[in-house]
Design a protein around this motif. Structure first.
Motif, PDB file in Angstrom:
ATOM      1  N   GLY A  39      13.775  -2.051  -7.055  1.00 18.79           N
ATOM      2  CA  GLY A  39      12.955  -3.572  -8.443  1.00 18.79           C
ATOM      3  C   GLY A  39      11.601  -4.159  -7.925  1.00 18.79           C
ATOM      4  N   GLN A  40      11.275  -3.204  -7.112  1.00 19.63           N
ATOM      5  CA  GLN A  40       9.563  -3.459  -6.822  1.00 19.63           C
ATOM      6  C   GLN A  40       8.965  -2.714  -7.224  1.00 19.63           C
ATOM      7  N   ALA A  41       8.811  -1.489  -7.405  1.00 20.28           N
ATOM      8  CA  ALA A  41       8.762  -0.121  -7.718  1.00 20.28           C
ATOM      9  C   ALA A  41       8.448  -0.502  -9.811  1.00 20.28           C
ATOM     10  N   LEU A  42       9.904  -1.122  -9.702  1.00 13.80           N
ATOM     11  CA  LEU A  42      10.230  -1.978 -11.737  1.00 13.80           C
ATOM     12  C   LEU A  42       9.389  -2.553 -11.668  1.00 13.80           C
ATOM     13  N   ALA A  43       8.956  -3.874 -11.092  1.00 14.08           N
ATOM     14  CA  ALA A  43       8.060  -5.051 -11.113  1.00 14.08           C
ATOM     15  C   ALA A  43       7.050  -4.071 -11.767  1.00 14.08           C
ATOM     16  N   VAL A  44       6.425  -3.505 -10.312  1.00 16.40           N
ATOM     17  CA  VAL A  44       4.677  -2.369 -10.528  1.00 16.40           C
ATOM     18  C   VAL A  44       5.092  -2.087 -12.056  1.00 16.40           C
ATOM     19  N   MET A  45       5.971  -1.407 -12.194  1.00 15.00           N
ATOM     20  CA  MET A  45       5.806  -0.339 -13.417  1.00 15.00           C
ATOM     21  C   MET A  45       5.729  -1.481 -14.388  1.00 15.00           C
ATOM     22  N   ALA A  46       5.933  -2.518 -14.787  1.00 11.64           N
ATOM     23  CA  ALA A  46       6.561  -3.453 -16.180  1.00 11.64           C
ATOM     24  C   ALA A  46       5.221  -4.026 -16.380  1.00 11.64           C
ATOM     25  N   VAL A  47       4.242  -3.959 -14.655  1.00 11.53           N
ATOM     26  CA  VAL A  47       2.639  -5.020 -14.853  1.00 11.53           C
ATOM     27  C   VAL A  47       2.244  -3.137 -15.306  1.00 11.53           C
ATOM     28  N   LEU A  48       2.416  -2.181 -14.746  1.00 14.57           N
ATOM     29  CA  LEU A  48       1.615  -1.496 -15.074  1.00 14.57           C
ATOM     30  C   LEU A  48       1.640  -0.491 -17.062  1.00 14.57           C
ATOM     31  N   TYR A  49       3.160  -1.406 -17.143  1.00 12.20           N
ATOM     32  CA  TYR A  49       2.939  -0.772 -18.843  1.00 12.20           C
ATOM     33  C   TYR A  49       2.275  -2.032 -19.397  1.00 12.20           C
ATOM     34  N   GLU A  50       2.419  -3.184 -18.970  1.00 15.07           N
ATOM     35  CA  GLU A  50       1.455  -4.403 -19.664  1.00 15.07           C
ATOM     36  C   GLU A  50      -0.005  -4.298 -19.877  1.00 15.07           C
ATOM     37  N   GLN A  51      -0.269  -3.136 -18.954  1.00 17.09           N
ATOM     38  CA  GLN A  51      -1.567  -3.464 -18.807  1.00 17.09           C
ATOM     39  C   GLN A  51      -2.486  -2.579 -19.783  1.00 17.09           C
ATOM     40  N   PHE A  52      -1.816  -1.469 -19.556  1.00 15.05           N
ATOM     41  CA  PHE A  52      -2.088   0.477 -19.767  1.00 15.05           C
ATOM     42  C   PHE A  52      -1.571   0.443 -20.846  1.00 15.05           C
ATOM     43  N   CYS A  53      -0.299   0.955 -21.226  1.00 15.58           N
ATOM     44  CA  CYS A  53       0.627   0.705 -22.226  1.00 15.58           C
ATOM     45  C   CYS A  53       0.879   0.231 -24.043  1.00 15.58           C
TER      46      CYS A  53
ATOM     47  N   LEU B 167       9.591  10.821  -4.796  1.00 17.75           N
ATOM     48  CA  LEU B 167      10.210   8.789  -5.071  1.00 17.75           C
ATOM     49  C   LEU B 167      11.462   9.178  -4.439  1.00 17.75           C
ATOM     50  N   ARG B 168      12.345  10.091  -3.641  1.00 18.18           N
ATOM     51  CA  ARG B 168      13.422   9.715  -3.017  1.00 18.18           C
ATOM     52  C   ARG B 168      13.455   9.446  -1.808  1.00 18.18           C
ATOM     53  N   GLU B 169      12.371  10.289  -1.215  1.00 13.35           N
ATOM     54  CA  GLU B 169      12.438  10.346   0.110  1.00 13.35           C
ATOM     55  C   GLU B 169      11.716   8.663  -0.022  1.00 13.35           C
ATOM     56  N   ASN B 170      10.844   8.298  -0.826  1.00 14.67           N
ATOM     57  CA  ASN B 170      10.643   6.760  -0.173  1.00 14.67           C
ATOM     58  C   ASN B 170      11.893   6.279  -1.082  1.00 14.67           C
ATOM     59  N   GLY B 171      12.549   5.845  -1.453  1.00 16.12           N
ATOM     60  CA  GLY B 171      13.395   5.178  -1.911  1.00 16.12           C
ATOM     61  C   GLY B 171      13.377   4.540  -3.411  1.00 16.12           C
ATOM     62  N   LEU B 172      12.086   5.020  -3.691  1.00 20.23           N
ATOM     63  CA  LEU B 172      12.421   4.677  -4.952  1.00 20.23           C
ATOM     64  C   LEU B 172      13.134   5.568  -6.846  1.00 20.23           C
TER      65      LEU B 172
ATOM     66  N   CYS C  14       1.058  -1.093   0.014  1.00 27.37           N
ATOM     67  CA  CYS C  14       0.262   0.199  -0.135  1.00 27.37           C
ATOM     68  C   CYS C  14       0.831   1.218   0.076  1.00 27.37           C
ATOM     69  N   ALA C  15       1.998   1.079   0.773  1.00 25.97           N
ATOM     70  CA  ALA C  15       3.157   2.030   0.587  1.00 25.97           C
ATOM     71  C   ALA C  15       3.638   2.712  -0.553  1.00 25.97           C
ATOM     72  N   LEU C  16       4.041   1.774  -1.922  1.00 29.59           N
ATOM     73  CA  LEU C  16       4.187   1.296  -2.740  1.00 29.59           C
ATOM     74  C   LEU C  16       2.442   2.713  -3.622  1.00 29.59           C
ATOM     75  N   LEU C  17       1.896   2.001  -3.622  1.00 30.85           N
ATOM     76  CA  LEU C  17       0.846   2.412  -4.236  1.00 30.85           C
ATOM     77  C   LEU C  17       0.586   3.962  -4.345  1.00 30.85           C
ATOM     78  N   LYS C  18       0.665   3.749  -3.040  1.00 41.03           N
ATOM     79  CA  LYS C  18       0.117   5.194  -2.787  1.00 41.03           C
ATOM     80  C   LYS C  18       0.969   6.557  -2.904  1.00 41.03           C
ATOM     81  N   VAL C  19       2.659   6.176  -2.938  1.00 45.46           N
ATOM     82  CA  VAL C  19       3.561   7.220  -3.623  1.00 45.46           C
ATOM     83  C   VAL C  19       3.370   7.064  -5.726  1.00 45.46           C
ATOM     84  N   LEU C  20       2.812   5.432  -6.262  1.00 42.70           N
ATOM     85  CA  LEU C  20       2.865   5.556  -7.552  1.00 42.70           C
ATOM     86  C   LEU C  20       1.545   5.986  -7.853  1.00 42.70           C
TER      87      LEU C  20
END
Length: 112
Positions: free
Chosen positions: A89-103, A67-72, A21-27
């Protein structure tokens, strides 16, 4: 056939949900999401990010700070320029899923 995930105890699951949830809130901010999308493709300077994304300097600095404060993201200084790159790496993995689903298939209707 896919193997089911192993059973996780409730405490571990709650801690993982809190971190997710913390990662998703930042994104969950359009400017930060755009920044992460662009940085997932490689390191860029603040000036390059401003030019490519059209996010003006005050907003850009504020969102990069979050983004920097949250270590992304991580920073690297080269003379007067500060370069940003994805540090999570976790944020990058989420970004890959978002790319696949939306881009990857922008004309595809959501499956909702």
């Amino acid at each position: 056939m896919d193997q089911p995930h192993p059973t996780i105890d409730l405490g571990t699951m709650q801690a993982a949900a809190t971190r997710a949830c913390a990662l998703l809130k930042v994104l969950a901010n359009p400017d930060r999401l755009l920044l992460m999308c662009r940085l997932s493709q490689g390191e860029l300077s603040v000036g390059e990010l401003e030019e490519q994304l059209g996010i003006r300097q005050p907003t850009l600095s504020q969102q990069l700070g979050v983004l920097r404060e949250n270590g992304l993201v991580a920073t690297r200084r080269d003379g007067k320029n500060i370069y940003y790159s994805v540090a999570s790496g976790q944020a990058l993995a989420v970004m890959a899923v978002l790319y696949e689903q939306f881009c990857a298939n922008p004309d595809q209707e959501p499956a909702c």
